[in-house]
Design an enzyme around this catalytic site. Structure first.
Site, PDB file in Angstrom:
ATOM      1  N   ASP A  11       0.881  -1.044  -0.451  1.00  0.00           N
ATOM      2  CA  ASP A  11      -0.425  -0.107  -0.008  1.00  0.00           C
ATOM      3  C   ASP A  11       1.358   1.702   0.039  1.00  0.00           C
ATOM      4  OD1 ASP A  11      -2.582  -1.331   0.065  1.00  0.00           O
ATOM      5  OD2 ASP A  11      -2.672  -1.682   1.968  1.00  0.00           O
ATOM      6  N   ASP A 130     -13.290  -4.610  -2.097  1.00  0.00           N
ATOM      7  CA  ASP A 130     -13.215  -4.889  -0.675  1.00  0.00           C
ATOM      8  C   ASP A 130     -14.789  -5.063  -0.205  1.00  0.00           C
ATOM      9  OD1 ASP A 130     -10.723  -3.528  -1.036  1.00  0.00           O
ATOM     10  OD2 ASP A 130     -11.556  -1.306  -0.789  1.00  0.00           O
TER      11      ASP A 130
END
Length: 252
Positions: A11, A130
């Protein structure tokens, strides 16, 4: 039999690798280019870079980072974060990315899945989902980095996206993310059994047994993890040896 893939995820925030728990409590985890080179050397099968910084300069910064990474590694890598147009995809691929990952932008405008697949090939389009399991036992799609709930079931959205041309699904369980308590096996297996594309499981990998479980019970094609690799809790060669010992086909 196809080999199972181990994929470290980086990330990226303001040019640095970061990691959180349940999409919160973000902390620094190092230089993305150095980490990418290390993981490639250790035997990672692929890498995923997700840019979580939304700034005006983001695209330029991200394409520069992609270019640096491409010069350091010899394994495929996927880049995601704020990709909305064919131009966005083009710039990242030209700078060395192999695939792109789309999430909220695809949900808000599903037609981009079709146009990206048509122009760049399905194999290049990874749909990231997600997902969160609610009290009623159903898994729902969340957007904007897990901040916005939708009424769409994960299975329905995944099928719709594959029908439009998505070549791979990256499924992140928000319930399991960063907990190191194991992957979401049920929903992973459900997608793996019903869809004709590879499923990458993400969220919850904490030890070698968890990876074995997600490949056997979860029927995943690939497993993605972040903090256990960033903070050197599991070394990729050791993980692959463990999986090989348990008859899971892996690439050495």
């Amino acid at each position: 039999m196809l080999t199972k893939r181990i994929i470290p995820c980086l990330d990226i925030k303001d040019g640095r690798t970061v990691k959180g728990v349940n999409f919160e409590q973000i902390r620094d985890a190092g230089d993305p280019v150095e980490l990418a080179a290390l993981y490639a050397q250790q035997g990672a099968d692929e890498l995923v870079f997700l840019d979580i910084t939304a700034t005006v300069e983001r695209r330029k910064t991200l394409s520069e980072l992609v270019n640096k990474v491409a010069h350091k590694i010899n394994i495929p890598f996927t880049v995601g974060g704020g990709i909305k147009t064919e131009e966005d995809v083009s710039i990242l691929l030209q700078n060395g990315a192999d695939k792109i990952s789309i999430n909220t932008s695809a949900f808000n405008n599903p037609s981009i899945i079709k146009s990206f697949a048509k122009n760049f090939g399905s194999q290049c389009v990874v749909l990231a989902i997600d997902a969160k399991c609610e009290a009623n036992g159903n898994w729902y799609v969340y957007l904007n980095g897990g901040r916005v709930k939708t009424d769409k079931l994960v299975e329905d959205w995944a099928k719709e996206a594959v029908d439009l041309g998505a070549g791979e699904i990256l499924l992140t369980s928000m319930n399991h993310d960063g907990t190191k308590q194991g992957f979401a096996l049920d929903i992973t297996a459900k997608l793996s059994e019903t869809l004709p594309v590879p499923i990458i499981a993400s969220g919850g990998g904490g030890n070698e047994q968890h990876f074995l479980d997600v490949f056997t019970k979860g029927k995943a094609d690939a497993a993605l993890a972040a903090s256990i690799f960033h903070y050197k809790e599991i070394a990729i060669p050791d993980l692959k040896s463990y999986l090989h010992h348990h008859q899971i086909p892996v690439r050495f």
